[in-house]
Scaffold this active site. Structure first.
Site, PDB file in Angstrom:
ATOM      1  N   GLU A 165       0.821  -1.224   0.000  1.00 13.49           N
ATOM      2  CA  GLU A 165       0.000   0.000   0.000  1.00 13.49           C
ATOM      3  C   GLU A 165       0.852   1.271   0.000  1.00 13.49           C
ATOM      4  O   GLU A 165       0.688   2.144   0.851  1.00 13.49           O
ATOM      5  CB  GLU A 165      -0.959  -0.025   1.199  1.00 13.49           C
ATOM      6  CG  GLU A 165      -1.861  -1.262   1.183  1.00 13.49           C
ATOM      7  CD  GLU A 165      -2.825  -1.336   2.360  1.00 13.49           C
ATOM      8  OE1 GLU A 165      -2.623  -0.641   3.360  1.00 13.49           O
ATOM      9  OE2 GLU A 165      -3.799  -2.120   2.257  1.00 13.49           O
ATOM     10  N   GLU A 177      -5.801 -10.568  -1.731  1.00 16.37           N
ATOM     11  CA  GLU A 177      -6.550 -10.467  -0.462  1.00 16.37           C
ATOM     12  C   GLU A 177      -8.046 -10.337  -0.717  1.00 16.37           C
ATOM     13  O   GLU A 177      -8.737  -9.544  -0.084  1.00 16.37           O
ATOM     14  CB  GLU A 177      -6.121  -9.220   0.327  1.00 16.37           C
ATOM     15  CG  GLU A 177      -4.648  -9.105   0.598  1.00 16.37           C
ATOM     16  CD  GLU A 177      -4.290  -7.896   1.472  1.00 16.37           C
ATOM     17  OE1 GLU A 177      -5.181  -7.216   2.019  1.00 16.37           O
ATOM     18  OE2 GLU A 177      -3.075  -7.637   1.610  1.00 16.37           O
TER      19      GLU A 177
HETATM   20  C1  XIL Z   1      -5.656  -6.510   8.182  1.00 11.73           C
HETATM   21  C2  XIL Z   1      -5.966  -7.714   9.073  1.00 11.73           C
HETATM   22  O1  XIL Z   1      -6.816  -8.589   8.397  1.00 11.73           O
HETATM   23  C3  XIL Z   1      -6.596  -7.222  10.348  1.00 11.73           C
HETATM   24  O2  XIL Z   1      -6.805  -8.312  11.217  1.00 11.73           O
HETATM   25  C4  XIL Z   1      -5.721  -6.155  10.998  1.00 11.73           C
HETATM   26  O3  XIL Z   1      -6.400  -5.626  12.079  1.00 11.73           O
HETATM   27  C5  XIL Z   1      -5.416  -5.042  10.006  1.00 11.73           C
HETATM   28  O4  XIL Z   1      -4.834  -5.594   8.852  1.00 11.73           O
HETATM   29  N1  XIL Z   1      -4.601  -4.710   3.560  1.00 11.73           N
HETATM   30  C6  XIL Z   1      -3.553  -5.504   3.968  1.00 11.73           C
HETATM   31  C7  XIL Z   1      -3.712  -6.411   5.116  1.00 11.73           C
HETATM   32  O5  XIL Z   1      -2.509  -5.518   3.292  1.00 11.73           O
HETATM   33  O6  XIL Z   1      -2.515  -6.583   5.839  1.00 11.73           O
HETATM   34  C8  XIL Z   1      -4.796  -5.949   6.045  1.00 11.73           C
HETATM   35  O7  XIL Z   1      -4.982  -6.936   7.028  1.00 11.73           O
HETATM   36  C9  XIL Z   1      -6.069  -5.672   5.272  1.00 11.73           C
HETATM   37  C10 XIL Z   1      -5.858  -4.586   4.258  1.00 11.73           C
END
Ligand code: XIL
Length: 376
Positions: free
Chosen positions: A158, A273
């Site tokens: 990100e 994701e």
């Molecule tokens: C999220 C997790 O799923 C949560 O449990 C945590 O509180 C925050 O992070 N983008 C990403 C992931 O790259 O690492 C994130 O994961 C969700 C958004």
């Protein structure tokens, strides 16, 4: 016993039928798993895992059945790995690796450089004088520990934010402020040195919508990739997070043009994701599941047309464990249903939609088969 050929088997599963009538007799069918259906096209299918897994045997069984790739949801982030500046805790990362190996699944590392999930000591300890050393030490230690055993690493996460209004599109993060844009190159070179075999990805959120912001981010990402490749930075692909919003603009032509350009650069793509936020969908479960499934279908049928896509991962496998329960709950208080399996671990329409897309998309090239170590 009536034998079904693979095509009948897959298309039956894609239609979501639990039983098939042949010659007047009914035959119970176990549909092929997502991992088998994906492998049929040379793809990996994966999911993110959290610690609740260890207390949940049925969930372990489901993951092992359905997935060929797993990624820790939090165990390899800085705040979990590094309770203190000079102490590393690899217990979570090691346990998921063991689980992956036992079940013949590949392991993905997430993530080395992110502006979130930094430990509480970070801000008072890391500064522009020592940031490069902290980053290099972190990467060599963490990537080095799993060297030769990782399918891929999400090296930077990100890193673009159009609202930060920088000409290069980069997000204003502690790493950028301390090291300048060079931090990206530093991270990739260090990761490659520590594990020359791992695929190295830039993972990014919200690249798919047909909006001016997303288009801007896509253009900046292309420039970044061109620049890194020109300077022989070891970067192998782009992870599309693919968190889909119920009311968000969908993937369209701008996104497809972008995926063409990424592919033409010789880069790999993964869906890294995926989930579908059902916040604004109707309460009715049948209707809601149908709408969520349609989002999976529509998005994946666009992305998987590109033979450079090597893997599809969802951010959790069953609605039993999803970050959206906390991050995007529904106003009516009903449990969210963003994933392919329900909270009783039964396949939902979303799962059927993924099967459907997998049955329709082109097989991966020999190159991807080789990368995924699946026979062509
Ligand atoms: C999220 C997790 O799923 C949560 O449990 C945590 O509180 C925050 O992070 N983008 C990403 C992931 O790259 O690492 C994130 O994961 C969700 C958004």
């Amino acid at each position: 016993m009536v034998q079904l050929d693979r095509r009948q088997f897959i298309s039956t599963a894609a239609m979501g039928l639990a039983a098939l009538t042949l010659n007047g007799a009914s035959h119970a069918l176990t549909p092929p798993s997502l991992r088998e259906a994906a492998a049929g096209k040379g793809l990996l299918f994966g999911t993110a895992l959290r610690a609740a897994l260890w207390q949940d045997k049925p969930y372990q069984t489901l993951v092992a059945e359905q997935c060929s790739l797993v990624v820790p949801e939090g165990a390899l982030k800085w705040d979990t790995l590094r309770p203190a500046p000079d102490r590393f805790d690899f217990s979570g990362g090691d346990a998921y690796l063991k689980f992956a190996k036992e079940n013949h699944m590949k392991y993905r590392g997430h993530t080395l450089v992110w502006h979130e999930a930094l430990p509480s000591w970070f801000a008072s300890t890391v500064n522009s004088g020592n940031a490069k050393k902290f980053m290099l030490d972190h990467i060599s230690k963490v990537v080095g520990r799993y060297a030769g055993q990782m399918y891929s690493w999400d090296v930077v996460n990100e890193i673009m934010e159009p609202h930060d209004r920088r000409p290069d599109g980069l997000r204003k993060t502690p790493w950028l402020e301390m090291l300048g844009p060079e931090y990206i190159e530093i991270a990739f070179r260090a990761a490659h040195e520590a594990d020359p075999k791992a695929l190295l990805f830039y993972n990014e959120d919200q690249l798919h919508p047909e909006t001016p912001q997303a288009e801007m981010m896509r253009q900046k990402a292309l420039l970044l990739f061109k620049d890194l490749l020109k300077r022989n930075v070891p970067i192998h692909g782009l992870g599309l997070e693919s968190h889909i919003f119920s009311n968000g603009p969908m993937a369209g032509e701008g996104f497809q043009r972008f995926l063409h350009e990424i592919s033409d650069m010789g880069l790999l793509i993964t869906v890294s994701e995926m989930d579908v936020c059902d916040q604004t969908f109707p309460a009715d479960v049948m209707e809601r599941d149908q709408l969520v499934a349609k989002k999976y279908h529509d998005y994946l049928s666009v992305v998987l047309q590109f033979p450079t896509v090597a893997a599809v991962s969802t951010w959790g496998l069953s609605d039993r464990y999803t970050w959206l329960s906390m991050h995007n709950p529904r106003k009516d208080g009903l449990p969210v249903r963003p994933l392919p399996f329900d909270s009783d671990l039964h396949p939902k329409k979303a799962s059927e939609a993924i099967h459907q897309v997998l049955s329709e998309v082109p097989a991966r090239s020999n190159r991807i088969h080789a990368i995924n170590r699946l026979s062509a």
